[in-house]
Each structure stands twice: as structure tokens, then as C-alpha cells.
Design an enzyme around this catalytic site. Structure first.
Site, PDB file in Angstrom:
ATOM      1  N   TYR A 363       0.805  -1.226   0.000  1.00  0.00           N
ATOM      2  CA  TYR A 363       0.000   0.000   0.000  1.00  0.00           C
ATOM      3  C   TYR A 363       0.835   1.271   0.000  1.00  0.00           C
ATOM      4  O   TYR A 363       2.033   1.245   0.199  1.00  0.00           O
ATOM      5  CB  TYR A 363      -1.057   0.023   1.083  1.00  0.00           C
ATOM      6  CG  TYR A 363      -0.682  -0.180   2.529  1.00  0.00           C
ATOM      7  CD1 TYR A 363       0.567   0.082   3.034  1.00  0.00           C
ATOM      8  CD2 TYR A 363      -1.659  -0.638   3.420  1.00  0.00           C
ATOM      9  CE1 TYR A 363       0.853  -0.087   4.375  1.00  0.00           C
ATOM     10  CE2 TYR A 363      -1.399  -0.814   4.765  1.00  0.00           C
ATOM     11  CZ  TYR A 363      -0.141  -0.531   5.239  1.00  0.00           C
ATOM     12  OH  TYR A 363       0.125  -0.703   6.562  1.00  0.00           O
ATOM     13  N   GLU A 364       0.121   2.368  -0.268  1.00  0.00           N
ATOM     14  CA  GLU A 364       0.727   3.694  -0.461  1.00  0.00           C
ATOM     15  C   GLU A 364       1.830   3.667  -1.517  1.00  0.00           C
ATOM     16  O   GLU A 364       2.887   4.291  -1.371  1.00  0.00           O
ATOM     17  CB  GLU A 364       1.202   4.273   0.868  1.00  0.00           C
ATOM     18  CG  GLU A 364       0.010   4.582   1.766  1.00  0.00           C
ATOM     19  CD  GLU A 364       0.305   5.449   2.950  1.00  0.00           C
ATOM     20  OE1 GLU A 364       1.076   6.414   2.801  1.00  0.00           O
ATOM     21  OE2 GLU A 364      -0.234   5.165   4.029  1.00  0.00           O
ATOM     22  N   GLY A 365       1.547   2.928  -2.572  1.00  0.00           N
ATOM     23  CA  GLY A 365       2.492   2.764  -3.670  1.00  0.00           C
ATOM     24  C   GLY A 365       3.275   1.483  -3.484  1.00  0.00           C
ATOM     25  O   GLY A 365       4.067   1.358  -2.548  1.00  0.00           O
TER      26      GLY A 365
END
Length: 380
Positions: A363-365
Site C-alpha cells: 500500500y501507499e504505492g
């Protein structure tokens, strides 16, 4: 170059460590099995003002350093990474969206001040089922109607979504323009048509509340627009850069927590007439992991300081996020192996940490996206 933490940073670090050990550790295994978020504890920690650490006092924050906030997420995540990501999303993604926006200060204070002391909880709505790494592929649309906007669509994988009083929703005002028409709004809990959809049953970070958020003719006042059409995509990317430092802190905390459990175990467990730490292979493996953790820590703190000092931090954030989360997965997996059969059992916590670590690489890239960000800067 000074690697010493300030007295204020040490105090914040101790506050977070003591809270994690006293308030979170005793029931962390039971919560992992039940999937219940410790809301009372979240609000209790919020009363210290810690969620507003990196934000100015005039907007309701503590006026502290970004590194202080990162140290707090790291300490919390050593014990409970699910709590750590709820903290990080509240401060980095929700709070960062407000703080980085072009909204007037009175709007920033309205939507930022209540979360800094845990009175309200924030979440961040960017990802959709059709738009993960490709944020431009989203379908949520805001249509202007008088002094309001009417939003239709849905968001997924929304951490804190079921708990949130405020959610920043990124959406398109003109689908034909793609990201050039992206805007951002704060949508308040209880707004007609804004509801919690499917709540995820997850492999790890099981007590973090993650859900779909449904927007069915949700009418929000124009003053709730924190990013005008065309500004939303830039705001989302800048906010994610800061969020990646928060996720890096979560990953580093997991790595440090798992490492310490393994270290204590190797000194106590005896095989072949001596403690396991006297087995050279295991001692050398721990030396390698300790070095990996230290490398990750240096990259993380550098990224936090770059942001704090107003320097470009997109690349340092990507490097820190990738390194810290890869280290989390490596250390937690090795810790399970070192504890042998006990490592596979829930009583020793490292199997939970291994499950928690995996999502940090996603997550978050994803870490593949971090490599794309980093490599894109190398050949200009």
C-alpha cells in the site's frame, strides 16, 4: 551531520513506547484474532496531541517536527502495526491532504484541528477497484450544482473508513480531462448517501478498519473542496510522498519489534547444550539483520528530515518506503524461522508481524512503483 535525537524527540519516542507497551501489547494477540480496532485506546493516545505533531499550532497542531511524528509511528508499530497504520493514515494521508492543500486557513483549521487530539478520525479516499497504482483510472465524479457538488462513485481499501469522521475524497470533475480535472473534497460522516461498504477481512493488520466507501448522490458544500479541479492529482501525489515516510516508519517498527523478539529468544533457548545465540550461523544472521535495520533507519530519518526542512523529499521517501518495508518482511520472516515451531505459533507474535509486514510492501504505492519513481529520477 548530527545523528543525535533532540530531547523533545526522545520524549515523544518514550511517550509512544510506553503507550504501546502498556495500552496495546497486553491484548494485541486477541485483537488480531477478533479484528476489533481499539478505538478507546486510539482516542486516549490522541488526547496527548500526538496525531497533530507535524502541523502548526495555529491550525490546531503541536508545531513539532516531522521526525518526531515518524518516531512515534515507529514505536507504536513495534508492538501493533495495525494501530500504527491507523495513526499514519490519520496524520499523513488525511492530515497531509488538508495541510498540503490550497484551502483557506479557516477551512484547514476546521478539518485539521479536531483530528490532532483524537476528537475526530480522518481517512483518505483515492484508490478504486479500477484505479490502484493508476490513480488516473478512477470513476468517482463530482458534478457542480449551485453552491454544492454532488459526488457519485466508490472508493476501496480505505483505511480508517468505517471509523472516520472526515474522509478526503479525490474525484474527477470532468472525466474527459482525467487527472487534469481531479479535485478533492472533505466528506463528513453522516452526509446523506455516504456509507460504508464492504469491510475487508485481511491477512494482516487485521484490526485496522479497511473498507469500501460508497458515494451515492452525496452533496457537499463547495467550501469543502480543498483542491480545485486540476489540483487534486498533484495534491494526492504530494500527500502520498509524506504517507510513504509514515509507512516506512511502520515497516521499520515491525522489523525492530520482530528482531527484538528473536534476539531475546536466541539468548534464552538452548539446543545442543548452549544458547542458540552461540550458534555462529544464527549470530551472523542477526548481525546481518541488525545492519539491514540500521540502513533502513538512516534512509527513513533522512526522508523525514528532508520533508521537515522543506527540501525535495519524493525520492528519499520512495527509497525509505521501499527499504523499510522490504526490511520488515525480511526480518519478520527470518524471526519466524529462527524461533522454529514456536515462531509459527501466535503466542510469540512474530507470525503476526510477518503477516502485517506484507501489506507494507503493497500500500501507499507498491515497492515496484517506488522503483519506478526512483529510476525516473536517475536519467534526467
Amino acid at each position: 551531520m548530527n545523528f543525535e535525537l533532540t530531547n523533545e524527540q526522545k520524549d515523544i519516542q518514550k511517550l509512544a513506547r510506553d503507550f504501546a507497551e502498556k495500552e496495546l501489547l497486553p491484548q494485541v494477540r486477541e485483537r488480531d484474532e477478533s479484528g476489533e480496532f481499539p478505538l478507546e485506546a486510539f482516542r486516549k493516545l490522541g488526547k496527548t496531541g500526538i496525531y497533530g505533531l507535524p502541523y502548526p499550532k495555529e491550525l490546531g497542531g503541536m508545531g513539532g517536527s516531522y521526525l518526531s511524528y515518524i518516531l512515534a509511528v515507529e514505536e507504536i508499530s513495534k508492538v501493533d502495526a495495525a494501530f500504527g497504520i491507523a495513526f499514519s493514515v490519520d496524520t499523513s494521508l488525511y492530515g497531509g491532504s488538508i495541510m498540503n492543500s490550497s484551502a483557506p486557513d479557516e477551512i484547514k483549521k476546521k478539518f485539521l484541528a479536531p483530528i490532532t487530539y483524537g476528537e475526530k478520525i480522518g481517512s483518505f479516499g483515492l484508490t478504486e477497484h479500477s484505479a490502484g497504482s493508476d490513480a488516473a483510472g478512477q470513476h468517482t465524479v463530482a458534478t457542480k450544482d449551485g453552491d454544492s457538488y454532488v459526488i457519485n462513485g466508490s472508493k476501496c481499501f480505505n483505511t480508517n473508513g468505517p471509523l472516520a469522521d472526515y474522509t478526503v475524497i479525490y474525484c474527477l470533475t470532468d472525466p474527459e480531462l482525467g487527472t487534469k480535472g481531479m479535485a478533492a473534497f472533505v466528506v463528513e460522516k453522516g452526509t446523506p448517501g455516504f456509507t460504508v461498504g464492504h469491510v475487508e477481512n485481511k491477512m494482516g493488520i487485521r484490526t485496522a478498519m479497511v473498507s469500501d466507501m460508497i458515494l451515492d448522490n452525496v452533496r457537499v458544500p463547495a467550501e469543502n473542496m480543498i483542491a480545485k479541479p486540476g489540483e487534486g492529482f498533484k495534491l494526492a501525489m504530494k500527500t502520498l510522498d509524506g504517507g510513504r515516510i509514515g509507512v516506512g516508519a511502520q515497516g521499520l517498527g515491525i522489523a525492530e519489534g520482530a528482531y527484538e523478539i528473536a534476539r531475546q529468544y536466541l539468548m534464552q533457548r538452548q539446543q545442543f547444550g548452549k544458547p542458540l545465540n552461540k550458534q555462529q550461523y544464527l549470530a551472523f544472521k542477526m548481525a546481518e539483520l541488525a545492519t539491514d535495520i540500521e540502513k533502513a533507519k538512516l534512509l527513513l530519518y533522512k526522508a523525514a528530515l528532508c520533508k521537515e526542512e522543506g527540501q525535495p523529499y519524493s525520492i528519499p521517501a520512495a527509497m525509505a518506503k521501499m527499504t523499510c518495508t522490504d526490511t520488515a518482511m525480511k526480518v519478520a520472516t527470518e524471526a519466524v524461522q529462527m524461533l522454529g515451531g514456536n515462531g509459527y505459533m501466535k503466542d510469540y507474535h512474530v507470525e503476526r508481524m510477518m503477516r502485517d509486514a506484507k501489506i507494507t510492501q503493497i500500500y501507499e504505492g507498491t515497492n515496484e512503483i517506488q522503483k519506478l519513481v526512483i529510476s525516473g529520477s536517475l536519467f534526467r
